[in-house]
Design an enzyme around this catalytic site. Structure first.
Site, PDB file in Angstrom:
ATOM      1  N   HIS A 267      -7.542  -5.528  -0.886  1.00 43.14           N
ATOM      2  CA  HIS A 267      -6.322  -4.746  -0.690  1.00 43.14           C
ATOM      3  C   HIS A 267      -5.393  -5.434   0.309  1.00 43.14           C
ATOM      4  O   HIS A 267      -5.786  -5.726   1.438  1.00 43.14           O
ATOM      5  CB  HIS A 267      -6.710  -3.350  -0.199  1.00 43.14           C
ATOM      6  CG  HIS A 267      -5.562  -2.412  -0.033  1.00 43.14           C
ATOM      7  ND1 HIS A 267      -4.761  -2.032  -1.088  1.00 43.14           N
ATOM      8  CD2 HIS A 267      -5.083  -1.764   1.061  1.00 43.14           C
ATOM      9  CE1 HIS A 267      -3.846  -1.189  -0.654  1.00 43.14           C
ATOM     10  NE2 HIS A 267      -4.011  -1.020   0.644  1.00 43.14           N
TER      11      HIS A 267
ATOM     12  N   SER B 222       0.841  -1.195   0.000  1.00 44.05           N
ATOM     13  CA  SER B 222       0.000   0.000   0.000  1.00 44.05           C
ATOM     14  C   SER B 222       0.881   1.251   0.000  1.00 44.05           C
ATOM     15  O   SER B 222       1.696   1.433  -0.900  1.00 44.05           O
ATOM     16  CB  SER B 222      -0.959  -0.042   1.193  1.00 44.05           C
ATOM     17  OG  SER B 222      -1.990   0.906   1.044  1.00 44.05           O
TER      18      SER B 222
ATOM     19  N   GLU C 115      -9.407  -3.918  -6.500  1.00 45.20           N
ATOM     20  CA  GLU C 115      -8.926  -2.769  -5.732  1.00 45.20           C
ATOM     21  C   GLU C 115      -9.091  -1.444  -6.476  1.00 45.20           C
ATOM     22  O   GLU C 115      -8.926  -1.388  -7.696  1.00 45.20           O
ATOM     23  CB  GLU C 115      -7.445  -2.939  -5.408  1.00 45.20           C
ATOM     24  CG  GLU C 115      -7.111  -4.120  -4.527  1.00 45.20           C
ATOM     25  CD  GLU C 115      -5.689  -4.045  -4.021  1.00 45.20           C
ATOM     26  OE1 GLU C 115      -5.311  -2.997  -3.473  1.00 45.20           O
ATOM     27  OE2 GLU C 115      -4.958  -5.041  -4.176  1.00 45.20           O
TER      28      GLU C 115
END
Length: 298
Positions: free
Chosen positions: A269, A145, A239
């Site tokens: 995610h 991320s 996502e």
């Protein structure tokens, strides 16, 4: 096709975590919630807590003995939440499957420490590895991320300073465009079980400070990517950050970088954090381990 467990997990996350995070702006609560999500990963022993380049973090060793490979891991959490605690299970699995030592960096978080604090901490930690005599050809930088974006930003900063680059970079569901210009930010808005543009905008606002959202130092998608080491990029097909990963792969290839993109159907995610719940987490981490061992010089 995603497993039944993955499909059920996505439904639960969509009704709980996504809804709560979108509504909440309580930093203390959100950081605590992120650490509690560690229950979705395998439960390892706490690693050895120390510092690297003056930055705190946690070491994890392979159970059967680590080789010379060192992984500098940059956790996700939108530059605002996340810690070695939240990513302990993933780090331990990576250590075992890559036969490596993994250091999860506890870099400074926004809004208390906005950009460039996280990047400065990452650079300091990497330089410390080299100062300790680590061969850059046996170092891996990895992150998920925001940490996936920070992975690219770190390597670009090292390149700019003429510091030897690592053997490879691993980006899991990377957030590399804080200006939200990817189409999947809209097209996957309903499908994404965890993130949405509203929550990401709030996170970006905490981190950016006075820096523009499309500044290459915070949105490395817009940087010159030539000269980077081989990259492995993993992302879920549902996502909102799908296009961040797809475009990173496209632009890196165009710049001559050896990149591998894995789009995992139906995955949420950073599903790699959910190894206690879904088989795809184990499969993805196995793929990472194989990639690392393939790209590290013996």
């Amino acid at each position: 096709m995603a497993s039944i467990r993955s499909q059920l997990l996505a439904k639960v996350l969509r009704m709980t975590i996504k809804r709560k995070f979108t509504a909440s702006r309580n930093l203390v609560q959100e950081r605590d919630n992120m650490d509690k999500l560690a229950v979705m990963s395998v439960k390892p022993e706490r690693g050895r807590v120390t510092t690297l380049g003056g930055v705190p973090g946690e070491w994890h060793e392979a159970q059967l003995g680590s080789k010379e490979t060192t992984i500098l891991y940059l956790h996700g959490g939108g530059y605002v939440v996340g810690s070695p605690t939240s990513h302990r299970g993933l780090a331990a699995m990576l250590a075992n499957l890559a036969q490596a030592r993994v250091f999860v960096l506890d870099y400074r978080l926004a809004p208390e420490a906005p950009f460039p604090a996280a990047l400065d901490d990452a650079v300091s930690a990497y330089k410390a590895l080299l100062d300790d005599g680590k061969d850059p050809k046996k170092i891996v930088i990895a992150g998920d991320s925001a940490g996936g974006g920070l992975t690219i930003s770190l390597m670009l900063a090292l390149k700019e300073q003429s510091i030897p680059l690592p053997a490879t970079g691993i980006c899991l569901s990377p957030w590399v465009d804080l200006s939200f210009s990817g189409d999947s930010m809209q097209t996957n808005a309903k499908a994404d079980a965890i993130l949405c543009k509203e929550s990401l905008t709030w996170l970006a606002d905490q981190y950016l400070g006075d820096v523009a959202a499309d500044d290459r130092r915070v949105s490395p998608l817009f940087a010159e990517l030539n000269g980077l080491p081989p990259l492995l990029i993993q992302v879920g097909s549902d996502e909102v950050l799908l296009d961040d990963a797809v475009r990173l792969n496209k632009f890196a290839k165009k710049a001559g970088v050896d990149t591998t993109l894995e789009v995992w159907h139906g995955q949420v995610h950073v599903w790699q954090l959910m190894s206690r719940l879904i088989p795809e987490a184990h499969q993805a981490i196995h793929s990472i381990g194989t990639f690392i061992k393939t790209h590290i010089d013996d």
